[in-house]
Design an enzyme around this catalytic site. Structure first.
Site, PDB file in Angstrom:
ATOM      1  N   LYS A   1      35.080  -8.203  37.593  1.00  0.00           N
ATOM      2  CA  LYS A   1      34.468  -7.888  38.877  1.00  0.00           C
ATOM      3  C   LYS A   1      33.978  -9.159  39.567  1.00  0.00           C
ATOM      4  O   LYS A   1      33.514 -10.095  38.906  1.00  0.00           O
ATOM      5  CB  LYS A   1      33.305  -6.914  38.658  1.00  0.00           C
ATOM      6  CG  LYS A   1      32.681  -6.350  39.926  1.00  0.00           C
ATOM      7  CD  LYS A   1      31.551  -5.388  39.568  1.00  0.00           C
ATOM      8  CE  LYS A   1      30.868  -4.825  40.798  1.00  0.00           C
ATOM      9  NZ  LYS A   1      29.734  -3.939  40.427  1.00  0.00           N
TER      10      LYS A   1
ATOM     11  N   SER B   1      29.927   0.314  42.694  1.00  0.00           N
ATOM     12  CA  SER B   1      30.538  -0.820  43.370  1.00  0.00           C
ATOM     13  C   SER B   1      31.692  -1.454  42.602  1.00  0.00           C
ATOM     14  O   SER B   1      32.407  -2.306  43.143  1.00  0.00           O
ATOM     15  CB  SER B   1      29.465  -1.884  43.647  1.00  0.00           C
ATOM     16  OG  SER B   1      28.910  -2.371  42.442  1.00  0.00           O
TER      17      SER B   1
ATOM     18  N   GLY C   1      24.285  -1.405  38.194  1.00  0.00           N
ATOM     19  CA  GLY C   1      22.877  -1.459  38.564  1.00  0.00           C
ATOM     20  C   GLY C   1      22.397  -0.158  39.175  1.00  0.00           C
ATOM     21  O   GLY C   1      21.202   0.075  39.288  1.00  0.00           O
ATOM     22  N   GLY C   2      23.355   0.690  39.603  1.00  0.00           N
ATOM     23  CA  GLY C   2      23.031   1.985  40.181  1.00  0.00           C
ATOM     24  C   GLY C   2      24.220   2.917  40.036  1.00  0.00           C
ATOM     25  O   GLY C   2      24.641   3.565  40.983  1.00  0.00           O
ATOM     26  N   GLY C   3      24.786   2.944  38.828  1.00  0.00           N
ATOM     27  CA  GLY C   3      25.980   3.753  38.582  1.00  0.00           C
ATOM     28  C   GLY C   3      27.268   3.037  38.898  1.00  0.00           C
ATOM     29  O   GLY C   3      28.338   3.660  38.929  1.00  0.00           O
ATOM     30  N   SER C   4      27.217   1.725  39.093  1.00  0.00           N
ATOM     31  CA  SER C   4      28.369   0.995  39.618  1.00  0.00           C
ATOM     32  C   SER C   4      29.559   0.903  38.678  1.00  0.00           C
ATOM     33  O   SER C   4      30.657   0.565  39.106  1.00  0.00           O
ATOM     34  CB  SER C   4      27.945  -0.422  40.031  1.00  0.00           C
ATOM     35  OG  SER C   4      27.081  -0.379  41.142  1.00  0.00           O
TER      36      SER C   4
END
Length: 613
Positions: free
Chosen positions: A208, A284, A305-308
């Site tokens: 990534k 993301s 960091g938030g479901g990425s």
């Protein structure tokens, strides 16, 4: 005149009667904007004094002020996840942090049953699709059937085909065919000489674009961030994989700076879902998930960091593991000082997730001192005790939350997977209650928002704000609005949420949810040039994933089927602190039970078959 008091006071978390709690769904109110209207909205929120007024109105409309400003929260703040002592997991193989990554890969191999080439090279017609695994590639190399150099040429051709499609897949931001050939040639030479570095030698992976991987710059999918942050060395996770012989195909596309859940990116093109190219992958980690789903690589590395990792893995029909916070060293990642983000593997199978996890696991020196984590370990599938362990596991389900999805097909498919797990292996499904779930998204957004904005502040003050995409600018304007006291209130809520989850884990071993509340959303054509802001969709995508980030708990998504439109559906397992081995064990059982429900993506490259002809 006496003013009406608006302050609400929470009772101490230990005094909450959990059994009497009623589920309260989070309701998000925000405009859905693309194209011209998105541009106008951004202009207004960046215009003084209208911008602060608009942001303040939206925060109040969505109860951010009520929760973070007008509530007395008695708990002290928890600025990083804090865990009670945990028991060691049964039936596991421990991985020594001090061992070389190649030795850790060998430890992982001991967890699996012996490799059976016939099983993988002769696909049973009952199962119309099978992803090639890391051990399949290794067998082909060591048997002289093919080489990494030959595979590299098919990958290069496939990337070229993706770029020439009518709807470009936009999988990679950086791709250098000669660099891929060079790495593959070195791997081929080692394997030919009988000196492979590990089982991963010659295995192709993408990284990534918020993770440092030389010789590529790290942009975070922006157009400029690499100019102010040069890459000096590989990230810790990349260094470990490179020492095992992994061939990196390049930097995978992502939502700009990871501040988004769809994968929309006007800078480099929006990555398209291999199962339906008119739909999002989720984000993301959009590029890494799509690359695995379409067969280009057996595994990729993303950040969560938030479901990425879990959101795009679920929407693309692959496996995404979010490790416990502090389990992996995130040195060399753009957000390497945050308290919610981890580096994690994405793969087509549980087996490959385990192999990659074994290599990249290992806390940083600072996290070892801070957390004193249990040693990383993996479930030992080669022992007969696996079935006995599964029979004793208790899975917790909060039914009202579980069923709070936009389409009932999602919860129905996940329920079916649980029914199979219970009837086949005897796992117990127990009802649990998790209070104050509606406050977790607010606490998470304030936490990740402030932590994401902080390192960007110097560049924003230097005039770089206008160089971000429009939806990123909206998010940054929101992040910038959070005060220090709001951030502290969010950390008080983090402590309350941790208490409720630890209470649940006194009764169950794993918490089970759908991974997302919707399947892959359609990409509006008007969003391709200027982007899209849709917080309602983001809310559905993030509905079930926040405990993994705000509380740092391990979690994994496993494909369990498709909806009536052929879009993948994932189930999520959330584990106890440091409990990766337990969720991997159950995930493997679910994977086997739901294997026949997986469908081949419409965009798929059978790289290994082509390279073996």
């Amino acid at each position: 005149m006496e003013m009406r008091r608006r302050t609400r006071v929470m009772i101490p978390v230990e005094e909450v009667d959990i059994s009497a709690v009623k589920y309260q769904p989070q309701l998000i109110e925000a405009p859905h904007l693309t194209g011209f209207w998105l541009r106008c909205f951004v202009w207004f929120i960046e215009l003084w004094p209208f911008g602060p007024l608009i942001i303040s109105f939206l925060k109040r409309k969505n109860k951010y002020d009520q929760v973070l400003k007008e509530t007395v929260i008695p708990e002290r703040p928890m600025f990083r996840p804090e865990y009670p002592p945990q028991d060691k997991e049964p039936g596991v193989i421990f991985i020594d942090d001090n061992d070389h990554p190649s030795i850790r890969a060998e430890s992982a191999l001991r967890c699996f049953p012996p490799y059976d080439a016939c099983k993988h090279y002769n696909i049973d017609s009952k199962y119309p699709f099978l992803y090639w695994t890391i051990r399949d590639y290794a067998h082909a190399y060591r048997s002289g059937i093919t080489t990494p150099s030959i595979v590299a040429e098919y990958i290069i051709d496939a990337v070229d085909d993706c770029n020439k499609m009518e709807l470009c897949m936009s999988l990679l931001i950086y791709f250098d065919a000669n660099e891929v050939r060079k790495q593959a040639s070195q791997s081929t030479q080692r394997i030919t000489n009988g000196e492979p570095l590990s089982i991963l030698d010659g295995i192709f992976m993408s990284i990534k674009d918020d993770i440092d991987c030389k010789p590529y710059p790290t942009k975070g999918a922006t157009t400029w961030y690499h100019k102010v942050r040069p890459v000096k060395e590989d990230a810790a996770c990349v260094s470990k994989l490179r020492s095992c012989g992994v061939v990196f195909i390049g930097k995978a596309n992502m939502h700009e700076l990871g501040i988004g859940t769809t994968g929309n990116n006007p800078n480099y093109g929006t990555t398209r879902n291999p199962h339906a190219v008119e739909r999002y992958t989720g984000g993301s980690s959009s590029g890494p998930s799509a690359i695995v789903a379409c067969g280009l690589c057996p595994a990729s590395i993303g950040t969560d960091g938030g479901g990425s990792v879990r959101i795009p893995s679920s929407l693309c029909g692959v496996v995404g593991l979010k490790t416990n916070y502090g389990r992996t060293n995130i040195k060399g990642v753009l957000c390497d000082n945050g308290t919610v983000e981890v580096v994690s593997p994405i793969a087509a199978t549980i087996e490959d997730v385990m192999l990659v996890y074994a290599v990249i696991s290992g806390a940083s020196p600072a996290d070892k001192i801070c957390y004193n984590p249990l040693p990383p370990c993996l479930p030992n599938f080669s022992k007969t005790c696996t079935l006995d362990i599964l029979r004793t596991l208790r899975l917790g389900k909060y039914t009202e939350w579980f069923n709070d999805v936009r389409f009932s097909e999602i919860s129905n498919k996940c329920d079916h997977a649980l029914d199979l797990l219970s009837s086949t292996h005897g796992c117990q499904i127990s009802e649990i209650i998790l209070p104050e779930l509606q406050d977790m998204p607010i606490a998470h957004l304030a936490s990740i928002g402030v932590e994401a904005f902080c390192p960007l502040n110097p560049e924003i003050n230097d005039g770089k704000f206008s160089e971000f995409t429009h939806d990123t600018r909206i998010s940054l304007a929101l992040f910038q609005s959070f005060s220090g006291s709001e951030y502290v209130s969010a950390q008080r809520l983090r402590r309350r949420a941790m208490y409720y989850h630890m209470e649940a884990f006194k009764k169950v071993d794993i918490i089970v949810t759908p991974t997302t509340g919707i399947t892959a959303p359609i990409i509006p054509p008007s969003s391709l040039k200027l982007g899209e802001s849709n917080y309602v969709v983001s809310g559905y995508l993030m509905k079930f994933i926040l405990a993994g980030n705000l509380l740092g708990l391990p979690a994994i998504t496993i494909p369990v089927g498709h909806d009536k439109e052929g879009l993948p559906i994932g189930i999520q397992l959330i584990g106890r602190p440091w409990g990766e081995a337990t969720i991997l064990r159950v995930a493997s059982a679910i994977e086997k039970l739901c294997l026949s429900s997986r469908k081949r993506p419409g965009v798929f490259f059978d790289v290994l078959s082509s390279a073996c002809k």
